[in-house]
Design a protein around this motif. Structure first.
Motif, mmCIF file in Angstrom:
data_model
loop_
_atom_site.group_PDB
_atom_site.id
_atom_site.type_symbol
_atom_site.label_atom_id
_atom_site.label_comp_id
_atom_site.label_asym_id
_atom_site.label_seq_id
_atom_site.Cartn_x
_atom_site.Cartn_y
_atom_site.Cartn_z
ATOM 1 N N ARG A 41 12.568 84.414 25.076
ATOM 2 C CA ARG A 41 13.661 83.435 25.158
ATOM 3 C C ARG A 41 13.547 82.408 24.024
ATOM 4 N NH1 ARG A 41 16.439 84.526 29.594
ATOM 5 N NH2 ARG A 41 17.480 82.542 29.810
ATOM 6 N N TRP A 70 24.737 83.866 21.766
ATOM 7 C CA TRP A 70 23.741 82.807 21.940
ATOM 8 C C TRP A 70 22.909 83.016 23.208
ATOM 9 C CZ3 TRP A 70 21.884 79.747 18.472
ATOM 10 C CH2 TRP A 70 21.104 78.649 18.848
ATOM 11 N N GLU A 71 23.512 83.561 24.254
ATOM 12 C CA GLU A 71 22.835 83.710 25.533
ATOM 13 C C GLU A 71 21.776 84.807 25.459
ATOM 14 O OE1 GLU A 71 26.232 84.092 25.250
ATOM 15 O OE2 GLU A 71 26.616 81.980 25.628
#
Length: 79
Positions: A41, A70-71
């Motif tokens: 992440r 972006w996620e």
């Protein structure tokens, strides 16, 4: 006619890291990779050229933001 040797490659990786990123080439030379690692992440920049102008780095970041979602992908424990 002169061939344009600048290009952007969008590449995913699922070996040592798991995610997607962009490789940015200028004059056929890899100068920057920006990678979104879905496992860690994180989003990281790797620079392959000693000196890069601020303008070029900003352009690389904008390219990443435009081309890569972006996620993070959430694999969860069930996958």
């Amino acid at each position: 006619m002169k061939e344009n040797k600048d290009r952007i490659i969008i590449a995913s990786d699922v070996n040592e890291r798991d995610g997607i990123g962009v490789e940015i080439y200028r004059n056929d030379e890899l100068i920057v990779e920006i990678f979104r690692d879905d496992t860690e992440r994180t989003r990281k920049i790797q620079i392959f050229k000693e000196n890069i102008s601020l303008e070029l780095m900003e352009e690389c970041i904008q390219t990443f933001k435009k081309e890569i979602p972006w996620e993070f992908i959430d694999y969860g424990e069930d996958n």
